[in-house]
Structure formats: C-alpha cells, structure tokens
Design a protein around this motif. Structure first.
Motif, PDB file in Angstrom:
ATOM      1  N   ASN A  50     111.002  67.841  24.424  1.00 49.12           N
ATOM      2  CA  ASN A  50     111.370  66.994  25.556  1.00 49.12           C
ATOM      3  C   ASN A  50     111.835  67.785  26.767  1.00 49.12           C
ATOM      4  OD1 ASN A  50     110.818  64.766  24.013  1.00 49.12           O
ATOM      5  ND2 ASN A  50     112.941  64.268  23.584  1.00 49.12           N
ATOM      6  N   SER A  51     111.969  69.080  26.623  1.00 51.18           N
ATOM      7  CA  SER A  51     112.571  69.899  27.673  1.00 51.18           C
ATOM      8  C   SER A  51     111.533  70.606  28.531  1.00 51.18           C
ATOM      9  CB  SER A  51     113.487  70.947  27.052  1.00 51.18           C
ATOM     10  OG  SER A  51     112.716  71.960  26.406  1.00 51.18           O
ATOM     11  N   VAL A  52     111.978  70.947  29.727  1.00 54.00           N
ATOM     12  CA  VAL A  52     111.294  71.958  30.527  1.00 54.00           C
ATOM     13  C   VAL A  52     111.999  73.270  30.206  1.00 54.00           C
ATOM     14  CG1 VAL A  52     110.702  72.774  32.821  1.00 54.00           C
ATOM     15  CG2 VAL A  52     110.762  70.313  32.338  1.00 54.00           C
TER      16      VAL A  52
ATOM     17  N   THR B 105     106.513  73.105  30.932  1.00 54.01           N
ATOM     18  CA  THR B 105     106.873  71.763  30.494  1.00 54.01           C
ATOM     19  C   THR B 105     106.537  71.577  29.016  1.00 54.01           C
ATOM     20  OG1 THR B 105     104.716  70.812  30.983  1.00 54.01           O
ATOM     21  CG2 THR B 105     106.326  70.902  32.792  1.00 54.01           C
TER      22      THR B 105
ATOM     23  N   SER C  14     102.365  72.718  31.069  1.00 53.45           N
ATOM     24  CA  SER C  14     102.159  73.114  32.463  1.00 53.45           C
ATOM     25  C   SER C  14     103.138  74.217  32.826  1.00 53.45           C
ATOM     26  CB  SER C  14     102.372  71.912  33.380  1.00 53.45           C
ATOM     27  OG  SER C  14     101.415  70.913  33.121  1.00 53.45           O
ATOM     28  N   THR C  15     102.650  75.204  33.567  1.00 53.20           N
ATOM     29  CA  THR C  15     103.468  76.376  33.863  1.00 53.20           C
ATOM     30  C   THR C  15     103.667  76.596  35.357  1.00 53.20           C
ATOM     31  OG1 THR C  15     101.521  77.819  33.814  1.00 53.20           O
ATOM     32  CG2 THR C  15     102.745  77.550  31.752  1.00 53.20           C
TER      33      THR C  15
END
Length: 117
Positions: free
Chosen positions: A31-33, A52, A56-57
C-alpha cells in the motif's frame, strides 16, 4: 507502526556498484510508496528514487540512468541498485515508506554509502 531496516551500504571505489535493501514490517507494504533518500554532510535530504505499489518509478536527476529502484511486495522489500557510483553519491541513504491512504511516512535508520575517488 512500521519498521524499516536498511542494509547494503559500504565503501566502494568510483565506478563500482552497490545494492541497498530495505525490509519493512508492521503494515501492508504494497500500500506504500517506497523511496530512497540521501543526505550528505551539510546538505538537505534529497530524493534518490521512489516506487509505487504498482511499480511506477521516479528518480532524482543526478542518478537517472545509473540507479534502479525495485520492490518485492511479497518480501516487503525495496531495493536500490546503484551503478557507476561517483564520489558525490557519498551520503547516508534512508529508506522511506509513505502510506497515502493514512498520510503517514516512516523512515529507516539509514545506511552509509561512501564512494572513494
């Protein structure tokens, strides 16, 4: 409460490589970035890379093309592969996990990376 434990720092010559790892416990890591930040002496802490839960980076300009961030949600772990290291990459590297659903951010204790000329 979320605990983050970094490992993999050390001393390396310029042009070398290191791989940092950060293991998270205490929450649903996916659930974290997740991100890596660094802070050199006398400097502000800066973003190195972030990823993410979906993969996604985002990278800081100074590390684009040299560093790669990745994560394994099954292992609650985020990695930072650092290649073509430069002396200016010398810093304490911190792992961060941000949970946007509850607006909470957690930090690891940091790991030292030193790149010699």
């Amino acid at each position: 409460q979320v605990q983050l434990v970094e490992s993999g720092g050390g001393l390396v010559q310029a042009g070398g490589s290191l791989r940092l790892s950060c293991v998270a416990s205490g929450s649903i890591f996916s659930n974290s970035v997740a991100g890596w930040y660094r802070q050199a002496p006398g400097m502000q802490r800066e973003l190195v890379a972030a990823i993410t839960g979906g993969g996604s980076t985002n990278y800081g300009d100074s590390v684009k093309g040299r560093f790669t961030i990745s994560r394994d949600n099954a292992k609650n772990t985020v990695y930072l592969e650092m290649n073509s290291l430069k002396p200016e990459d010398t810093a304490v590297y911190y792992c961060n996990a941000y949970f946007p659903n509850v607006h909470k951010s957690y930090w690891g204790q940091g790991t030292q990376v030193t790149v010699s000329p």
